[in-house]
Design an enzyme around this catalytic site. Structure first.
Site, PDB file in Angstrom:
ATOM      1  N   GLU A  22       0.822  -1.215   0.000  1.00  0.00           N
ATOM      2  CA  GLU A  22       0.000   0.000   0.000  1.00  0.00           C
ATOM      3  C   GLU A  22       0.855   1.264   0.000  1.00  0.00           C
ATOM      4  OE1 GLU A  22      -2.677  -3.229   0.842  1.00  0.00           O
ATOM      5  OE2 GLU A  22      -0.753  -2.684   1.749  1.00  0.00           O
TER       6      GLU A  22
ATOM      7  N   HIS B 258     -10.087  -5.728  10.563  1.00  0.00           N
ATOM      8  CA  HIS B 258     -10.696  -5.435   9.265  1.00  0.00           C
ATOM      9  C   HIS B 258     -12.078  -4.800   9.425  1.00  0.00           C
ATOM     10  CE1 HIS B 258      -7.630  -8.397   8.310  1.00  0.00           C
ATOM     11  NE2 HIS B 258      -7.701  -8.018   7.041  1.00  0.00           N
TER      12      HIS B 258
END
Length: 410
Positions: free
Chosen positions: A140, A209
């Site tokens: 990322e 998450h």
């Protein structure tokens, strides 16, 4: 009269056959035609007396019931033609902007050949190729940095995070590189970039998450932050975000991707945009203002429907944009209803609801409140894995109803 009825039924069957031919695979079309012809045979034999009266009545009833059943399928499919899922709306918005401006491109993990982890970018790689739909490594910080650099060089990247939980790996690029550069350059270096992906709680993916980043990114000057609820929001906001000359964070919701919504005709236009920084009143009301964003907007509307049967009319506001916040729309509503609750999936401390309540307290609407504002939020704990605990960690319709009645002292 019997002939007129026979003609009407034949016409209806012909319409069914034409519809199924245009809207179904060949094997389904063949089956549909066979069924309709069989039903017609039953109807004709029964209606014209080729069988005894008892069989005639049964035959007519069965045939007409089956034809009405086929009609219901026909109408249902026709209705679905005007429904668009949130996934399809985002895809449509990105497709239109990629087509409109060759400077726009999409990059992220599995966005190209796999059509996206959630199939949001379905078909875009086949249409635009490797140069504009780019699969990246699982890094990322790396691909977010590439996207920020591309934006500084004059392109308009759409940087997809498979989930915004992974954006923490790239938060230095989002905050220090993207959000602050325009200010630090004295207005000389814009960074027209979109960071998008699923945000907030999903289902059964536990603590790492399941976070809502609305307050995280909404806290930072230099960013614009939008949070769509339905398909109209999703398309209008993604298109506005791509065209904006500032970095925009688009917080989608994984659980909403497959949900179909009615799609108004104006939203189908390639020029359809929803202005960033403008909320929408989803339901008019007079007793209490309910402010929310993303998936909880639907819960608020459900609660409002339940409460309307008890004579309580809720005004439900879909924020759409977290930063810049449309406080004017919220203030006007509070001045009308004299009560306020906020609903969000994120944690309570320093959350979006806390900011809304603070703005109301500091502004002209405060003097119109007849009761303290109330926040409905996610539980102040990391998301549990067990489903029963998960359900009790995010706002439910019953929680919203309880908070509304508490605020109204009912």
């Amino acid at each position: 009269m019997m002939f007129s009825r026979f003609t009407h039924v034949c016409s209806m069957c012909q319409n069914f056959i034409s519809f199924f031919k245009a809207n179904t695979p060949s094997y389904a079309y063949t089956t549909s035609c066979s069924s309709i012809h069989l039903l017609m045979d039953i109807w004709v034999f029964s209606s014209f007396g080729f069988v005894n009266n008892a069989a005639k009545n049964i035959g007519v009833q069965v045939a007409e019931s089956m034809l009405l059943f086929l009609l219901s399928i026909y109408l249902e499919v026709e209705l679905l033609d005007h429904m668009v899922t949130v996934r399809e709306a985002i895809n449509q918005g990105m497709d239109e902007e990629l087509e409109r401006d060759e400077k726009v491109f999409l990059l992220g993990e599995e966005v190209a050949q796999y059509d996206g982890a959630y199939k949001v970018s379905r078909g875009l790689w086949k249409k635009y190729g490797d140069k504009r739909i780019i699969d990246t490594p699982i890094s990322e910080m790396g691909f977010a940095g590439i996207a920020v650099g591309a934006a500084m060089a004059g392109l308009r990247p759409i940087c997809e995070f498979m989930t915004f939980n992974f954006s923490m790996q790239a938060i230095d690029q989002v905050i220090n590189s993207a959000a602050k550069t325009y200010y630090m350059s004295g207005g000389h270096q814009p960074v027209p970039i979109v960071f998008r992906g699923p945000n907030g709680a999903s289902a059964g993916v536990a603590a790492q998450h399941s976070q809502c980043f609305a307050a995280w990114y909404g806290h930072c000057p230099g960013l614009k932050v939008v949070s769509p609820w339905n398909s109209e929001d999703a398309k209008g906001l993604i298109k506005s975000a791509i065209r904006d000359n500032n970095p925009v964070v688009v917080l989608e919701n994984e659980l909403m991707y497959g949900v179909p919504f009615e799609f108004p005709s104006e939203a189908q236009s390639k020029d359809f945009l929803i202005p960033i920084g403008k909320a929408k009143i989803e339901r008019q009301g007079t007793h209490i203002t309910v402010v929310s964003h993303s998936r909880p907007v639907g819960h608020c509307l459900e609660a409002a429907t339940v409460l309307s049967k008890e004579g309580i009319e809720c005004e439900v506001i879909n924020m759409r944009t977290i930063r810049p916040m449309d406080i004017e729309t919220i203030e006007a509503s509070v001045m009308k209803t004299n009560h306020l609750i906020t609903v969000e999936g994120g944690w309570p401390q320093f959350g979006v609801g806390a900011e809304v309540c603070a703005r109301i307290m500091e502004g002209p609407a405060f003097n119109f409140l007849d009761a303290p504002a109330v926040r409905v939020t996610g539980a102040d704990v990391p998301m549990p894995y067990a489903k029963i605990l998960e359900d009790n960690s995010v706002p439910q319709v019953k929680d919203i109803i309880f908070a509304i009645k508490k605020t109204l002292n009912i």
